[in-house]
Design an enzyme around this catalytic site. Structure first.
Site, PDB file in Angstrom:
ATOM      1  N   THR A  14       0.792  -0.968   0.033  1.00  0.00           N
ATOM      2  CA  THR A  14       0.057   0.058  -0.136  1.00  0.00           C
ATOM      3  C   THR A  14       0.849   1.292   0.009  1.00  0.00           C
ATOM      4  OG1 THR A  14      -1.787  -1.126   1.262  1.00  0.00           O
ATOM      5  CG2 THR A  14      -1.821   1.289   1.449  1.00  0.00           C
ATOM      6  N   TYR A  19      -2.271 -10.041   4.993  1.00  0.00           N
ATOM      7  CA  TYR A  19      -2.473  -8.505   5.273  1.00  0.00           C
ATOM      8  C   TYR A  19      -3.875  -8.237   5.900  1.00  0.00           C
ATOM      9  CZ  TYR A  19      -1.826  -3.389   4.895  1.00  0.00           C
ATOM     10  OH  TYR A  19      -1.642  -2.181   5.362  1.00  0.00           O
ATOM     11  N   TYR A  38     -13.166  -3.999  -1.598  1.00  0.00           N
ATOM     12  CA  TYR A  38     -14.696  -3.510  -2.210  1.00  0.00           C
ATOM     13  C   TYR A  38     -15.631  -4.901  -2.461  1.00  0.00           C
ATOM     14  CZ  TYR A  38     -17.729  -1.450  -5.481  1.00  0.00           C
ATOM     15  OH  TYR A  38     -18.782  -0.889  -6.049  1.00  0.00           O
ATOM     16  N   LYS A  97       0.357  -9.765   8.644  1.00  0.00           N
ATOM     17  CA  LYS A  97       0.543  -8.396   8.836  1.00  0.00           C
ATOM     18  C   LYS A  97      -0.809  -7.747   9.519  1.00  0.00           C
ATOM     19  CE  LYS A  97       1.538  -3.641   6.949  1.00  0.00           C
ATOM     20  NZ  LYS A  97       1.751  -2.947   5.841  1.00  0.00           N
ATOM     21  N   ARG A 132      -8.944   0.014   5.278  1.00  0.00           N
ATOM     22  CA  ARG A 132      -8.938   0.282   3.860  1.00  0.00           C
ATOM     23  C   ARG A 132      -9.836  -0.998   3.093  1.00  0.00           C
ATOM     24  NH1 ARG A 132      -4.782   3.144   1.453  1.00  0.00           N
ATOM     25  NH2 ARG A 132      -3.261   4.010   2.943  1.00  0.00           N
ATOM     26  N   ILE A 189       6.133  -4.514   9.994  1.00  0.00           N
ATOM     27  CA  ILE A 189       6.236  -3.852   8.504  1.00  0.00           C
ATOM     28  C   ILE A 189       5.655  -2.771   8.686  1.00  0.00           C
ATOM     29  CG2 ILE A 189       5.224  -4.325   6.184  1.00  0.00           C
ATOM     30  CD1 ILE A 189       4.859  -7.192   6.431  1.00  0.00           C
TER      31      ILE A 189
END
Length: 296
Positions: free
Chosen positions: A48, A137, A111, A165, A142, A207
Site C-alpha cells: 500500500t 495482510y 471492495y 501483517k 482500507r 512491517i
C-alpha cells in the site's frame, strides 16, 4: 514450526516517481541502499505504501524484479501481490516468485470483500499454487474486510501460509490469533504505534512506514523486543510515537512521501487519486520532522 520470513523491522517502502510520473529506478536503488545501510531487516515492495494500486501490471512486476536484483539476497524481499480478484492475485504471485522474492504479502479482497469462508478459499487457492511463503495482510480500515482469529487458525494450517501483517489495531483479537495459531504462524505489527505491544504478545516484528524515514530506529524498537528487553523497546516506542502519528496525519503514503521529499530523497509526486497534503498539515509535519532532527 515454520521459520519466520524475517524478524525485526521490515520497511513498507515507497515507490519513487519521476516528475512525469514514471517509476524512478535510480532513486529506488538509492532508497534501497539507504535502507540496507541503516539496519532494515526486510524490504516490502509494492505494498500500500508503495502505491501498488496505481502501478500497472508491467510496472508492478518490473519494480519487484528490480528490487530483488538490487538487494541481491542481502536481506529478504517480500512483494505485495494481493488483489480482490483471486486469479489476478495468483498471477502476480507467480510473477513475484519468478523474480525470486522471499515472501508474498497478500491483502484481503477489497471492495467486493468476502465472507470468512470466502477468505479461506481465496488465500488457499493461491497458496495451493505457489511455493513461496505468504504473509496475510489484515487492514479492514482500507478493505472493509477483516480476517478473524478463527480464520487465521484455519489458514495457518496451510504449509505456504506463514504469517500475518496485523493492522486492525485490535490487540485483543491479535492476542487471540497468536494463542490459536501458536508457533506455526508469525504475526507482524502493521501499525508503527503498536510494535512493542504486539511483540510483547509474541509478534516477531513490524512491517513499517516509519522505517522509510527512520530505519535504524524502527529496527531498534523491534530488536529490543526480540531480545526480551521490553522496557527499552517501550521507551523507544514512546520516544518516536509523535513521529509515528505524524506519518498518518493524512492518508498513507501521503505524509511519508512528503516527509522523504523534505529530507532530500528524490521520491517525486504521488499518483492520483493521492495528492499532497494541505499547507497546514505540511507545516505540522515539517515541525515534527525538525523536532526529531530529520530536517533543519
Amino acid at each position: 514450526m515454520k521459520k519466520p520470513i524475517f524478524t525485526g523491522a521490515g520497511v513498507a517502502i515507497i515507490t519513487p516517481f519521476t516528475s512525469d510520473g514514471k517509476v524512478n529506478y535510480p532513486a529506488l536503488k538509492d532508497i534501497l541502499e539507504y535502507q540496507i545501510a541503516h539496519s532494515t531487516d526486510c524490504i516490502v515492495i509494492c505494498g500500500t505504501t508503495g502505491e501498488s494500486a496505481t502501478l500497472s501490471h508491467e510496472e508492478h512486476t518490473e519494480v519487484i524484479k528490480y528490487t530483488v536484483d538490487v538487494v541481491g539476497g542481502r536481506i529478504p524481499v517480500v512483494a505485495g501481490t494481493g488483489s480482490n480478484d483471486t486469479a489476478y492475485a495468483l498471477n502476480l504471485s507467480n510473477e513475484a516468485e519468478k523474480a525470486g522474492v522471499d515472501g508474498l504479502l497478500m491483502v484481503t479482497p477489497y471492495y467486493n470483500k468476502a465472507s470468512q469462508e470466502g477468505l479461506i478459499k481465496h488465500f488457499t487457492y493461491v497458496a495451493d499454487r505457489v511455493s513461496t511463503p505468504i504473509i496475510l495482510y489484515n487492514v479492514p480500515s482500507r478493505t472493509g474486510c477483516e480476517i478473524k482469529p478463527e480464520t487465521y487458525a484455519e489458514l495457518s494450517k496451510h504449509k505456504n501460509i506463514y504469517a500475518a501483517k496485523e493492522a486492525t489495531g485490535n490487540l485483543s483479537s491479535i492476542a487471540k490469533t497468536i494463542s490459536l495459531c501458536g508457533d506455526d504462524f508469525t504475526v507482524y505489527s502493521g501499525n508503527d504505534d503498536q510494535i512493542t505491544p504486539i511483540m510483547s504478545l509474541g509478534g516477531k516484528g513490524v512491517i513499517s512506514v516509519l522505517s522509510n524515514v527512520m530505519p535504524q530506529e524502527a529496527h531498534d524498537i523491534a530488536a529490543a523486543a526480540l531480545d526480551g528487553d521490553f522496557k527499552k523497546s517501550a521507551e523507544l516506542q514512546l520516544k518516536y510515537l509523535e513521529l509515528c502519528n505524524a506519518l498518518f496525519m493524512d492518508v498513507n503514503p501521503i505524509p511519508v512521501k512528503v516527509a522523504m521529499r523534505m529530507m532530500g530523497f528524490d521520491v517525486g509526486p504521488l499518483r492520483l487519486p493521492l495528492c499532497d497534503m494541505s499547507e497546514e498539515k505540511t507545516e505540522n509535519l515539517r515541525k515534527v520532522l525538525a523536532k526529531y532532527g530529520l530536517i533543519k
